[in-house]
Design a protein around this motif. Structure first.
Motif, PDB file in Angstrom:
ATOM      1  N   THR A  12       0.900  -1.147  -0.173  1.00 52.39           N
ATOM      2  CA  THR A  12      -0.091   0.101  -0.126  1.00 52.39           C
ATOM      3  C   THR A  12       0.950   1.343  -0.009  1.00 52.39           C
ATOM      4  OG1 THR A  12      -0.130  -0.007   2.658  1.00 52.39           O
ATOM      5  CG2 THR A  12      -1.674  -1.160   0.977  1.00 52.39           C
ATOM      6  N   ALA A  13       0.299   2.296  -0.611  1.00 49.96           N
ATOM      7  CA  ALA A  13       1.275   3.522  -0.661  1.00 49.96           C
ATOM      8  C   ALA A  13       1.302   3.942   0.842  1.00 49.96           C
ATOM      9  CB  ALA A  13       0.563   4.655  -1.238  1.00 49.96           C
ATOM     10  N   GLN A  14       2.601   4.521   1.099  1.00 51.31           N
ATOM     11  CA  GLN A  14       2.985   5.018   2.165  1.00 51.31           C
ATOM     12  C   GLN A  14       3.379   6.603   2.159  1.00 51.31           C
ATOM     13  OE1 GLN A  14       5.638   2.889   4.909  1.00 51.31           O
ATOM     14  NE2 GLN A  14       5.340   4.202   6.592  1.00 51.31           N
ATOM     15  N   PRO A  15       2.847   7.679   2.842  1.00 54.47           N
ATOM     16  CA  PRO A  15       3.145   8.828   2.870  1.00 54.47           C
ATOM     17  C   PRO A  15       4.649   8.974   2.946  1.00 54.47           C
ATOM     18  CG  PRO A  15       1.265   8.756   4.323  1.00 54.47           C
ATOM     19  CD  PRO A  15       1.877   7.490   3.783  1.00 54.47           C
ATOM     20  N   GLY A  47       7.582  17.139  13.339  1.00 54.42           N
ATOM     21  CA  GLY A  47       7.062  15.960  14.253  1.00 54.42           C
ATOM     22  C   GLY A  47       6.128  15.066  13.578  1.00 54.42           C
ATOM     23  N   ILE A  48       6.504  14.631  12.353  1.00 56.98           N
ATOM     24  CA  ILE A  48       5.788  13.721  11.740  1.00 56.98           C
ATOM     25  C   ILE A  48       6.682  12.420  11.164  1.00 56.98           C
ATOM     26  CG2 ILE A  48       4.033  15.153  10.853  1.00 56.98           C
ATOM     27  CD1 ILE A  48       5.310  15.577   8.268  1.00 56.98           C
ATOM     28  N   GLY A  49       7.900  12.632  11.549  1.00 55.30           N
ATOM     29  CA  GLY A  49       8.662  11.235  11.175  1.00 55.30           C
ATOM     30  C   GLY A  49      10.324  11.588  11.521  1.00 55.30           C
ATOM     31  N   PRO A  50      10.991  10.851  11.191  1.00 52.62           N
ATOM     32  CA  PRO A  50      10.615   9.616  10.288  1.00 52.62           C
ATOM     33  C   PRO A  50      10.022   8.565  10.929  1.00 52.62           C
ATOM     34  CG  PRO A  50      13.139   9.511  10.712  1.00 52.62           C
ATOM     35  CD  PRO A  50      12.597  10.730  11.301  1.00 52.62           C
ATOM     36  N   ARG A  51       9.329   7.766  10.178  1.00 49.82           N
ATOM     37  CA  ARG A  51       8.425   6.730  10.704  1.00 49.82           C
ATOM     38  C   ARG A  51       8.745   5.217  10.075  1.00 49.82           C
ATOM     39  NH1 ARG A  51       7.575   9.721  14.276  1.00 49.82           N
ATOM     40  NH2 ARG A  51       5.663  10.790  14.676  1.00 49.82           N
ATOM     41  N   GLY A  52       9.904   5.251   9.708  1.00 49.90           N
ATOM     42  CA  GLY A  52      10.665   3.962   9.279  1.00 49.90           C
ATOM     43  C   GLY A  52      12.146   4.120   8.678  1.00 49.90           C
ATOM     44  N   PRO A  73       9.609   7.712   5.673  1.00 51.73           N
ATOM     45  CA  PRO A  73       8.028   7.375   5.727  1.00 51.73           C
ATOM     46  C   PRO A  73       7.772   8.545   6.823  1.00 51.73           C
ATOM     47  CG  PRO A  73       9.144   5.426   5.860  1.00 51.73           C
ATOM     48  CD  PRO A  73      10.152   6.333   5.807  1.00 51.73           C
ATOM     49  N   ILE A  74       6.463   9.180   6.581  1.00 53.72           N
ATOM     50  CA  ILE A  74       5.755  10.127   7.732  1.00 53.72           C
ATOM     51  C   ILE A  74       4.490   9.555   8.037  1.00 53.72           C
ATOM     52  CG2 ILE A  74       7.386  11.803   6.928  1.00 53.72           C
ATOM     53  CD1 ILE A  74       5.176  13.157   5.387  1.00 53.72           C
ATOM     54  N   SER A  75       4.214  10.440   9.109  1.00 52.36           N
ATOM     55  CA  SER A  75       2.653   9.873   9.569  1.00 52.36           C
ATOM     56  C   SER A  75       1.822  11.287   9.566  1.00 52.36           C
ATOM     57  CB  SER A  75       2.859   9.412  11.159  1.00 52.36           C
ATOM     58  OG  SER A  75       3.440  10.628  11.855  1.00 52.36           O
ATOM     59  N   GLY A  76       2.147  12.207   8.802  1.00 54.24           N
ATOM     60  CA  GLY A  76       1.016  13.225   8.743  1.00 54.24           C
ATOM     61  C   GLY A  76       1.471  14.091   7.433  1.00 54.24           C
ATOM     62  N   GLU A  77       0.760  15.153   7.223  1.00 55.99           N
ATOM     63  CA  GLU A  77       0.967  15.815   6.058  1.00 55.99           C
ATOM     64  C   GLU A  77       2.159  16.895   6.400  1.00 55.99           C
ATOM     65  OE1 GLU A  77      -1.446  19.556   3.958  1.00 55.99           O
ATOM     66  OE2 GLU A  77      -2.686  18.187   5.257  1.00 55.99           O
ATOM     67  N   LEU A  78       2.881  16.712   5.258  1.00 52.54           N
ATOM     68  CA  LEU A  78       4.171  17.484   5.085  1.00 52.54           C
ATOM     69  C   LEU A  78       3.914  18.981   4.639  1.00 52.54           C
ATOM     70  CD1 LEU A  78       7.614  17.172   5.444  1.00 52.54           C
ATOM     71  CD2 LEU A  78       7.423  17.074   2.943  1.00 52.54           C
ATOM     72  N   GLN A  79       4.626  19.983   5.286  1.00 57.73           N
ATOM     73  CA  GLN A  79       4.575  21.338   4.679  1.00 57.73           C
ATOM     74  C   GLN A  79       5.948  21.281   4.070  1.00 57.73           C
ATOM     75  OE1 GLN A  79       2.185  23.418   4.805  1.00 57.73           O
ATOM     76  NE2 GLN A  79       1.111  21.586   5.780  1.00 57.73           N
ATOM     77  N   PRO A  80       6.133  21.845   2.583  1.00 55.80           N
ATOM     78  CA  PRO A  80       7.217  21.651   1.931  1.00 55.80           C
ATOM     79  C   PRO A  80       8.409  22.800   2.711  1.00 55.80           C
ATOM     80  CG  PRO A  80       5.371  21.865   0.413  1.00 55.80           C
ATOM     81  CD  PRO A  80       4.987  22.038   1.989  1.00 55.80           C
ATOM     82  N   ALA A  86       6.293  16.705  -0.320  1.00 57.68           N
ATOM     83  CA  ALA A  86       5.459  15.504   0.100  1.00 57.68           C
ATOM     84  C   ALA A  86       5.679  14.375  -1.196  1.00 57.68           C
ATOM     85  CB  ALA A  86       4.174  15.831   0.364  1.00 57.68           C
ATOM     86  N   GLY A  87       5.729  13.336  -0.686  1.00 54.06           N
ATOM     87  CA  GLY A  87       5.915  12.066  -1.742  1.00 54.06           C
ATOM     88  C   GLY A  87       5.217  10.752  -1.106  1.00 54.06           C
ATOM     89  N   GLU A  88       5.747   9.721  -1.591  1.00 46.29           N
ATOM     90  CA  GLU A  88       5.219   8.424  -1.263  1.00 46.29           C
ATOM     91  C   GLU A  88       6.188   7.314  -1.822  1.00 46.29           C
ATOM     92  OE1 GLU A  88       0.870   7.708  -2.299  1.00 46.29           O
ATOM     93  OE2 GLU A  88       1.810   7.129  -4.336  1.00 46.29           O
TER      94      GLU A  88
END
Length: 155
Positions: A12-15, A47-52, A73-80, A86-88
């Motif tokens: 599955t896609a991961q942000p 505060g959204i990563g890294p999550r992997g 990998p991240i767990s929330g919306e990234l602000q550039p 933001a990618g995946e």
């Protein structure tokens, strides 16, 4: 050394927080480290990563050129932030293995891995990614580095 290769896996896609890089192959060592620090810094600051694990998502393998994204990998919306966007890690059907050894051996490992996939009757897909499971941050011995190899297939 390659571990046994997996059966086909549907992911599955991961942000992710990513930096897109296109460079001649001989410049990879100069650009990879700074890009890794930049994506980790942006994800951590927000505060959204890294999550992997850190990864490199390659868009095909053109001789002499690396066209890829380095990311986490991240767990929330990234602000550039600067080059970080933001990618995946994409949703795809893949075959996976783990290579143990120095990064200089990755080219040969990919070739061997892709040969094994084709020998099983699969058709290689257009992209691939590596996840750096353990490397210089974990050991001074490159023989112990572990890199997960993920090859898309078109079955």
């Amino acid at each position: 050394m390659l571990d046994e290769i997996s059966s086909p896996i549907s992911t599955t896609a991961q942000p992710a927080a990513v930096i897109h890089i296109t460079v001649p192959r001989d410049q990879i060592q100069q650009v990879m480290g700074p890009a890794i620090h930049e994506v980790i810094g942006a994800a951590s600051t927000q505060g959204i990563g890294p999550r992997g694990a850190v990864f490199a998502h390659h868009f095909g393998m053109t001789p002499g050129i690396f066209n890829f994204e380095v990311g986490v990998p991240i767990s929330g919306e990234l602000q550039p932030a600067g080059r970080v966007k933001a990618g995946e890690i994409p949703a795809a059907t893949i075959i996976r293995t783990v290579y143990t050894g120095p990064y200089e051996g990755l080219g040969q490992a990919w070739g061997d891995f892709q040969d094994l996939i084709e020998a099983q009757g699969h058709t290689l897909g257009p992209s691939l990614w590596e996840r750096y499971l353990s490397g210089p941050e974990a050991s001074d011995d490159p023989a112990t580095f572990r890199t997960e190899l993920n090859q898309t297939i078109q079955d």
